[in-house]
Design a protein around this motif. Structure first.
Motif, mmCIF file in Angstrom:
data_model
loop_
_atom_site.group_PDB
_atom_site.id
_atom_site.type_symbol
_atom_site.label_atom_id
_atom_site.label_comp_id
_atom_site.label_asym_id
_atom_site.label_seq_id
_atom_site.Cartn_x
_atom_site.Cartn_y
_atom_site.Cartn_z
ATOM 1 N N ILE A 4 -23.749 -54.197 15.638
ATOM 2 C CA ILE A 4 -23.409 -52.780 15.508
ATOM 3 C C ILE A 4 -24.435 -51.878 16.180
ATOM 4 C CG2 ILE A 4 -22.077 -53.127 13.396
ATOM 5 C CD1 ILE A 4 -24.469 -51.913 11.873
ATOM 6 N N ALA A 5 -25.640 -52.374 16.410
ATOM 7 C CA ALA A 5 -26.651 -51.550 17.079
ATOM 8 C C ALA A 5 -27.741 -52.439 17.639
ATOM 9 C CB ALA A 5 -27.251 -50.531 16.116
ATOM 10 N N GLY A 6 -28.270 -52.030 18.769
ATOM 11 C CA GLY A 6 -29.346 -52.760 19.423
ATOM 12 C C GLY A 6 -28.850 -53.566 20.599
ATOM 13 N N ASP A 7 -29.648 -53.587 21.682
ATOM 14 C CA ASP A 7 -29.251 -54.350 22.877
ATOM 15 C C ASP A 7 -29.941 -55.711 22.945
ATOM 16 O OD1 ASP A 7 -31.845 -53.810 23.671
ATOM 17 O OD2 ASP A 7 -31.301 -52.770 25.531
ATOM 18 N N GLY A 8 -30.683 -56.070 21.894
ATOM 19 C CA GLY A 8 -31.345 -57.376 21.869
ATOM 20 C C GLY A 8 -32.722 -57.392 22.473
ATOM 21 N N THR A 9 -33.164 -56.253 23.008
ATOM 22 C CA THR A 9 -34.487 -56.144 23.618
ATOM 23 C C THR A 9 -35.404 -55.351 22.699
ATOM 24 O OG1 THR A 9 -33.477 -56.113 25.811
ATOM 25 C CG2 THR A 9 -35.767 -55.363 25.652
ATOM 26 N N PRO A 10 -36.590 -55.847 22.364
ATOM 27 C CA PRO A 10 -37.490 -55.057 21.523
ATOM 28 C C PRO A 10 -37.953 -53.803 22.238
ATOM 29 C CG PRO A 10 -38.598 -57.034 22.317
ATOM 30 C CD PRO A 10 -37.158 -57.165 22.701
ATOM 31 N N GLY A 11 -37.883 -52.672 21.541
ATOM 32 C CA GLY A 11 -38.305 -51.408 22.131
ATOM 33 C C GLY A 11 -37.965 -50.259 21.212
ATOM 34 N N ILE A 12 -38.172 -49.049 21.688
ATOM 35 C CA ILE A 12 -37.803 -47.826 20.962
ATOM 36 C C ILE A 12 -36.858 -47.031 21.847
ATOM 37 C CG2 ILE A 12 -38.573 -45.742 19.779
ATOM 38 C CD1 ILE A 12 -41.364 -46.859 19.647
ATOM 39 N N LEU A 13 -35.608 -46.990 21.466
ATOM 40 C CA LEU A 13 -34.645 -46.214 22.240
ATOM 41 C C LEU A 13 -33.537 -45.756 21.313
ATOM 42 C CD1 LEU A 13 -33.903 -45.193 25.078
ATOM 43 C CD2 LEU A 13 -32.548 -47.277 25.371
ATOM 44 N N ASN A 14 -33.349 -44.440 21.214
ATOM 45 C CA ASN A 14 -32.258 -43.866 20.446
ATOM 46 C C ASN A 14 -31.044 -43.669 21.338
ATOM 47 O OD1 ASN A 14 -33.610 -43.661 17.945
ATOM 48 N ND2 ASN A 14 -34.624 -41.771 18.582
ATOM 49 N N GLY A 15 -29.948 -43.261 20.707
ATOM 50 C CA GLY A 15 -28.734 -42.988 21.482
ATOM 51 C C GLY A 15 -27.581 -43.856 21.032
ATOM 52 N N THR A 16 -26.684 -44.152 21.946
ATOM 53 C CA THR A 16 -25.520 -44.964 21.637
ATOM 54 C C THR A 16 -25.948 -46.310 21.060
ATOM 55 O OG1 THR A 16 -24.361 -43.902 23.466
ATOM 56 C CG2 THR A 16 -23.379 -45.901 22.576
ATOM 57 N N ALA A 17 -25.280 -46.724 19.988
ATOM 58 C CA ALA A 17 -25.757 -47.853 19.188
ATOM 59 C C ALA A 17 -26.034 -49.109 19.995
ATOM 60 C CB ALA A 17 -24.758 -48.144 18.069
ATOM 61 N N LEU A 18 -25.114 -49.523 20.853
ATOM 62 C CA LEU A 18 -25.272 -50.800 21.536
ATOM 63 C C LEU A 18 -26.273 -50.749 22.683
ATOM 64 C CD1 LEU A 18 -21.638 -52.206 21.482
ATOM 65 C CD2 LEU A 18 -23.551 -52.734 19.964
ATOM 66 N N SER A 19 -26.734 -49.558 23.044
ATOM 67 C CA SER A 19 -27.791 -49.445 24.047
ATOM 68 C C SER A 19 -29.138 -49.099 23.417
ATOM 69 C CB SER A 19 -27.430 -48.384 25.097
ATOM 70 O OG SER A 19 -27.325 -47.097 24.509
ATOM 71 N N ALA A 20 -29.158 -48.873 22.115
ATOM 72 C CA ALA A 20 -30.397 -48.538 21.409
ATOM 73 C C ALA A 20 -31.294 -49.773 21.315
ATOM 74 C CB ALA A 20 -30.078 -47.998 20.023
ATOM 75 N N GLN A 21 -32.556 -49.532 21.028
ATOM 76 C CA GLN A 21 -33.507 -50.627 20.878
ATOM 77 C C GLN A 21 -34.296 -50.490 19.584
ATOM 78 O OE1 GLN A 21 -35.836 -50.516 24.496
ATOM 79 N NE2 GLN A 21 -34.349 -51.763 25.609
ATOM 80 N N PHE A 22 -34.573 -51.637 18.967
ATOM 81 C CA PHE A 22 -35.387 -51.739 17.769
ATOM 82 C C PHE A 22 -36.491 -52.765 18.034
ATOM 83 C CE2 PHE A 22 -31.126 -50.520 16.562
ATOM 84 C CZ PHE A 22 -31.291 -49.575 15.567
ATOM 85 N N ASN A 23 -37.479 -52.785 17.143
ATOM 86 C CA ASN A 23 -38.565 -53.744 17.276
ATOM 87 C C ASN A 23 -38.886 -54.300 15.900
ATOM 88 O OD1 ASN A 23 -40.757 -55.265 17.994
ATOM 89 N ND2 ASN A 23 -42.074 -53.543 18.568
ATOM 90 N N TYR A 24 -38.424 -55.499 15.629
ATOM 91 C CA TYR A 24 -38.619 -56.171 14.347
ATOM 92 C C TYR A 24 -38.008 -55.377 13.198
ATOM 93 C CZ TYR A 24 -40.924 -59.853 11.645
ATOM 94 O OH TYR A 24 -41.185 -60.955 10.868
ATOM 95 N N PRO A 25 -36.721 -55.071 13.269
ATOM 96 C CA PRO A 25 -36.084 -54.379 12.144
ATOM 97 C C PRO A 25 -36.066 -55.274 10.919
ATOM 98 C CG PRO A 25 -34.424 -55.127 13.706
ATOM 99 C CD PRO A 25 -35.756 -55.403 14.341
#
Length: 252
Positions: A4-25
């Motif tokens: 539902i969210a995150g592109d699989g790459t660790p990082g910090i990026l807001n915006g559209t869910a599937l292009s967003a980035q998280f880091n160790y959620p």
């Protein structure tokens, strides 16, 4: 299963869910409107995924530290888990700061509770707005009242595996915690490989597991390998993230 969210790459990026980035959620929680809140531990942030699929930052400036105040300038240090109350306030176990933090619906971050903890991880809230915290490094289950009073609900502080009244019971790295609709508390007791139960009267028992391994079947004969996250549904079924068995388990 779907993302539902995150592109699989660790990082910090807001915006559209599937292009967003998280880091160790780490932790997730959902409010009454369907917003999903994420403890983005590696980014030291609290993030939000809206029902429309937009990711935004709720609180934190992304640098590890400790600072209360307005959400944009507040600092966290490896936030683990979070819960949301009916008024939209968010409560976070801020592991690296050894504290519990509150993000108010008005946009302020504050520290709650009367003392620092070992390493607070799991957090749950009951119908009376009491908070329950699994203090992994302190080997205790902590209760915080809505007024901020802090007490040990169960655990002596020494690692061990003892059932009985809360003041003599022992845990070993408790991580996950959940509370059901009648006030029973369930704990993912990581290093004891067990799911523990605490009744409203404060009695601790072993609900399932207690030996390392993998075995389904009767709860008393089941085996887990470092169970961590737990949740309970309206029917009283308990779901467990069984870490080193790489499975989601169900205790009926």
């Amino acid at each position: 299963m779907s993302t539902i969210a995150g592109d699989g790459t660790p990082g910090i990026l807001n915006g559209t869910a599937l292009s967003a980035q998280f880091n160790y959620p780490r932790g997730v929680a959902v409010d009454a409107s369907g917003n999903i809140y994420v403890a983005d531990a590696g980014n030291n942030l609290i993030r939000k995924i809206s029902p429309q699929g937009i990711v935004s930052t709720v609180a934190g400036d992304s640098t590890a530290g400790f600072r209360d105040g307005p959400v944009a300038s507040a600092k966290f240090n490896f936030p683990f888990e979070l819960v949301v109350d009916p008024s939209g306030n968010i409560y976070v176990t801020d592991g690296g700061n050894h504290r519990v933090r509150k993000i108010t619906s008005a946009g302020e971050v504050m520290t709650i509770g009367e003392a620092t903890l070992g390493v607070p991880e799991g957090i749950a809230i009951d119908a009376s707005l009491n908070l329950y915290i699994a203090d992994a490094a302190g080997h205790k289950i902590i209760k915080m009242t809505p007024a901020g009073g802090t007490s040990t609900l169960a655990g002596t502080g020494a690692p061990g595996f003892v059932n009985g009244p809360g003041n003599i019971a022992q845990f070993f790295n408790p991580e996950g915690i959940a509370v059901d609709k009648v006030g029973n508390i369930y704990v993912g007791d990581l290093s004891n490989n067990a799911i523990r139960k605490i009744t409203p009267a404060g009695l601790v028992s072993t609900l399932a597991g207690g030996a390392r391994g993998f075995n389904d079947g009767a709860a008393t004969g089941s085996k887990f390998y470092e169970p961590s996250g737990v949740t309970v549904n309206a029917l009283g079924h308990i779901f467990v993230a069984d870490v080193f068995n790489s499975r989601i388990r169900k205790v009926k």
